[in-house]
Design a protein around this motif. Structure first.
Motif, PDB file in Angstrom:
ATOM      1  N   VAL A 271       0.838  -1.202   0.000  1.00  0.00           N
ATOM      2  CA  VAL A 271       0.000   0.000   0.000  1.00  0.00           C
ATOM      3  C   VAL A 271       0.869   1.246   0.000  1.00  0.00           C
ATOM      4  N   GLY A 272       1.892   1.252   0.868  1.00  0.00           N
ATOM      5  CA  GLY A 272       2.733   2.433   0.999  1.00  0.00           C
ATOM      6  C   GLY A 272       3.465   2.786  -0.278  1.00  0.00           C
ATOM      7  N   SER A 273       4.027   1.791  -0.953  1.00  0.00           N
ATOM      8  CA  SER A 273       4.800   2.078  -2.163  1.00  0.00           C
ATOM      9  C   SER A 273       3.903   2.642  -3.263  1.00  0.00           C
ATOM     10  N   ILE A 274       2.695   2.116  -3.395  1.00  0.00           N
ATOM     11  CA  ILE A 274       1.775   2.646  -4.407  1.00  0.00           C
ATOM     12  C   ILE A 274       1.329   4.053  -4.029  1.00  0.00           C
ATOM     13  N   ALA A 275       1.103   4.298  -2.731  1.00  0.00           N
ATOM     14  CA  ALA A 275       0.722   5.647  -2.286  1.00  0.00           C
ATOM     15  C   ALA A 275       1.827   6.651  -2.588  1.00  0.00           C
ATOM     16  N   VAL A 276       3.083   6.269  -2.362  1.00  0.00           N
ATOM     17  CA  VAL A 276       4.208   7.151  -2.683  1.00  0.00           C
ATOM     18  C   VAL A 276       4.190   7.501  -4.164  1.00  0.00           C
ATOM     19  N   ALA A 277       4.056   6.490  -5.016  1.00  0.00           N
ATOM     20  CA  ALA A 277       4.077   6.716  -6.462  1.00  0.00           C
ATOM     21  C   ALA A 277       2.893   7.561  -6.931  1.00  0.00           C
TER      22      ALA A 277
ATOM     23  N   LEU B 147       1.065   9.774  -5.126  1.00  0.00           N
ATOM     24  CA  LEU B 147       1.192  11.152  -4.649  1.00  0.00           C
ATOM     25  C   LEU B 147       2.256  11.915  -5.433  1.00  0.00           C
ATOM     26  N   ALA B 148       3.381  11.255  -5.724  1.00  0.00           N
ATOM     27  CA  ALA B 148       4.427  11.905  -6.507  1.00  0.00           C
ATOM     28  C   ALA B 148       3.915  12.249  -7.908  1.00  0.00           C
ATOM     29  N   LYS B 149       3.140  11.339  -8.508  1.00  0.00           N
ATOM     30  CA  LYS B 149       2.568  11.605  -9.834  1.00  0.00           C
ATOM     31  C   LYS B 149       1.653  12.823  -9.799  1.00  0.00           C
ATOM     32  N   LEU B 150       0.974  13.025  -8.660  1.00  0.00           N
ATOM     33  CA  LEU B 150       0.047  14.152  -8.524  1.00  0.00           C
ATOM     34  C   LEU B 150       0.734  15.403  -7.985  1.00  0.00           C
ATOM     35  N   ASN B 151       2.086  15.394  -8.010  1.00  0.00           N
ATOM     36  CA  ASN B 151       2.914  16.569  -7.690  1.00  0.00           C
ATOM     37  C   ASN B 151       2.952  16.926  -6.204  1.00  0.00           C
ATOM     38  N   TYR B 152       2.734  15.947  -5.334  1.00  0.00           N
ATOM     39  CA  TYR B 152       2.924  16.166  -3.905  1.00  0.00           C
ATOM     40  C   TYR B 152       4.374  15.851  -3.541  1.00  0.00           C
ATOM     41  N   ARG B 153       4.881  16.562  -2.550  1.00  0.00           N
ATOM     42  CA  ARG B 153       6.208  16.249  -2.020  1.00  0.00           C
ATOM     43  C   ARG B 153       6.022  15.200  -0.924  1.00  0.00           C
ATOM     44  N   VAL B 154       6.559  14.024  -1.150  1.00  0.00           N
ATOM     45  CA  VAL B 154       6.290  12.879  -0.290  1.00  0.00           C
ATOM     46  C   VAL B 154       7.505  12.581   0.584  1.00  0.00           C
ATOM     47  N   VAL B 155       7.243  12.399   1.879  1.00  0.00           N
ATOM     48  CA  VAL B 155       8.256  11.916   2.812  1.00  0.00           C
ATOM     49  C   VAL B 155       7.849  10.500   3.213  1.00  0.00           C
ATOM     50  N   ALA B 156       8.744   9.562   2.976  1.00  0.00           N
ATOM     51  CA  ALA B 156       8.435   8.149   3.180  1.00  0.00           C
ATOM     52  C   ALA B 156       9.066   7.637   4.468  1.00  0.00           C
ATOM     53  N   VAL B 157       8.281   6.886   5.247  1.00  0.00           N
ATOM     54  CA  VAL B 157       8.788   6.241   6.460  1.00  0.00           C
ATOM     55  C   VAL B 157       9.021   4.764   6.158  1.00  0.00           C
ATOM     56  N   THR B 158      10.220   4.284   6.478  1.00  0.00           N
ATOM     57  CA  THR B 158      10.504   2.866   6.292  1.00  0.00           C
ATOM     58  C   THR B 158      11.479   2.378   7.343  1.00  0.00           C
ATOM     59  N   GLY B 159      11.327   1.129   7.721  1.00  0.00           N
ATOM     60  CA  GLY B 159      12.272   0.505   8.639  1.00  0.00           C
ATOM     61  C   GLY B 159      13.344  -0.278   7.903  1.00  0.00           C
ATOM     62  N   LYS B 160      13.325  -0.263   6.585  1.00  0.00           N
ATOM     63  CA  LYS B 160      14.287  -1.025   5.775  1.00  0.00           C
ATOM     64  C   LYS B 160      15.380  -0.085   5.263  1.00  0.00           C
ATOM     65  N   LYS B 161      16.600  -0.306   5.723  1.00  0.00           N
ATOM     66  CA  LYS B 161      17.706   0.570   5.356  1.00  0.00           C
ATOM     67  C   LYS B 161      18.047   0.501   3.880  1.00  0.00           C
ATOM     68  N   ASP B 162      17.711  -0.627   3.234  1.00  0.00           N
ATOM     69  CA  ASP B 162      18.058  -0.782   1.819  1.00  0.00           C
ATOM     70  C   ASP B 162      16.946  -0.339   0.881  1.00  0.00           C
TER      71      ASP B 162
END
Length: 334
Positions: free
Chosen positions: A164-170, A172-187
């Motif tokens: 869900v999160g990865s699709i939401a990031v994509a 929102l970015a497509k709709l010209n929002y500045r997105v800050v992503a939270v993740t626990g995965k360093k890679d």
């Protein structure tokens, strides 16, 4: 016809708290009654599927069972005039894969009211890159963009490397929002940056100031996919008239929050329910995902596996190791 055999993942109870999953041959006779018989081309893997596949009684009550809350395929037969043999269709949510045999089998049979015609602009595989995760992400973004505009400030996405999160990031970015992503995965930084994230923070950074009654206003909006303490912290850090959507509880189903974000800043908390989403809204969201909201690099979000490799992917998602989406090519003849 009812004696036709097909392959499916079957989860069986082997003891009081033990379950086994395997690929078996089933017959159409073993499917439930329904209006539309669908030959499944693709499915996708969601956390709820993994819970069902491990015997979680909160998801699935009776075993043996075939999970899979998502399906895209071709109508084999229909009792309803609005669907005919050969139609390409999508089924997500409702009771599919929970207590009704789901998309991890080569056929499903379901009520006609669950079935959505595949929109122009999407292939069957495309629709399962989205699946229920994409539906949840798009419903979240739809609720947010009605109030929050790109110029209002940053939008936070939690659990950003998941489905869900990865699709939401994509989106929102497509709709010209500045997105800050939270993740626990360093890679995951490169993956999220490629999807359009302008900033990436850790879970610990997302929780900064969570011990205060209300925090500094950092976010114009939030798409939360995990629940629990991170959702509470995000609410406290959302600015005036901000919108926070909630669609998951993988971190916790508990929400320890006071009223200050709501009465001092007018923050709105919007719940996202894909399972019982009204059909008109569901169709509208699918049409957006096929049209002006279609993610430009959609295929980069997903890995494809067959039924034979599905069990290993279930273990991965249960251990928090899934990145993006996993698409299952259920029937390789379609």
């Amino acid at each position: 016809m009812e004696t036709v055999k097909f392959r499916a993942m079957v989860v069986e109870q082997t003891g009081e708290n033990s379950y086994r999953r395997s690929i078996q041959y089933r017959t159409l006779r073993q499917l439930p009654e329904g209006d539309v018989l669908i030959r499944v081309a693709y499915s996708s893997l969601n956390y709820k599927d993994a819970l069902s596949a491990t015997g979680n009684r909160g998801v699935t009550r009776n075993f043996p069972h075939t999970p899979g809350i998502d399906c895209a395929g071709v109508v084999e037969s229909s009792r309803l005039d609005r669907f005919k043999q050969g139609d390409r269709v999508i089924v997500t949510s409702y009771d599919l894969g929970m207590n009704t045999a789901g998309g991890f089998g080569e056929y499903i049979r379901v009520p006609g009211d669950w079935v959505v015609s595949l929109p122009d602009g999407l292939s069957l595989r495309d629709s399962m890159v989205y699946g229920t995760a994409g539906l949840a992400a798009a419903m979240s973004v739809y609720a947010l963009v009605k109030t929050v505009k790109p110029e209002d400030g940053d939008v936070l996405v939690t659990g950003a490397s998941g489905g869900v999160g990865s699709i939401a990031v994509a989106l929102l970015a497509k709709l010209n929002y500045r997105v800050v992503a939270v993740t626990g995965k360093k890679d995951a930084a490169g993956f999220l940056t490629n999807l359009g994230a302008a900033g990436i923070i850790s879970r610990q950074e997302a929780l900064a100031g969570s011990d205060k009654p209300i925090g500094k206003a950092l976010w114009a909006g939030v798409v939360d996919t995990v629940g629990g303490e991170i959702l509470a912290s995000a609410l406290k850090s959302t600015g005036t008239n901000g919108v926070v959507t909630c669609c998951g509880n993988v971190a916790s189903a508990e929400l320890a929050i006071n009223v200050y974000p709501f009465i001092l800043r007018g923050v709105s908390l919007v719940g996202i329910d894909t399972q019982n989403c009204p059909m008109d809204h569901r169709v509208s969201i699918w049409n957006r995902l096929a049209g002006d909201w279609k993610i430009d690099r959609l295929q980069e979000l997903a890995r494809e596996v067959g039924l034979d490799r599905l069990s290993g992917e279930i273990d991965r998602i249960l251990h928090g190791e899934q990145r993006g989406r996993v698409v299952i090519h259920v029937n390789e003849d379609i």
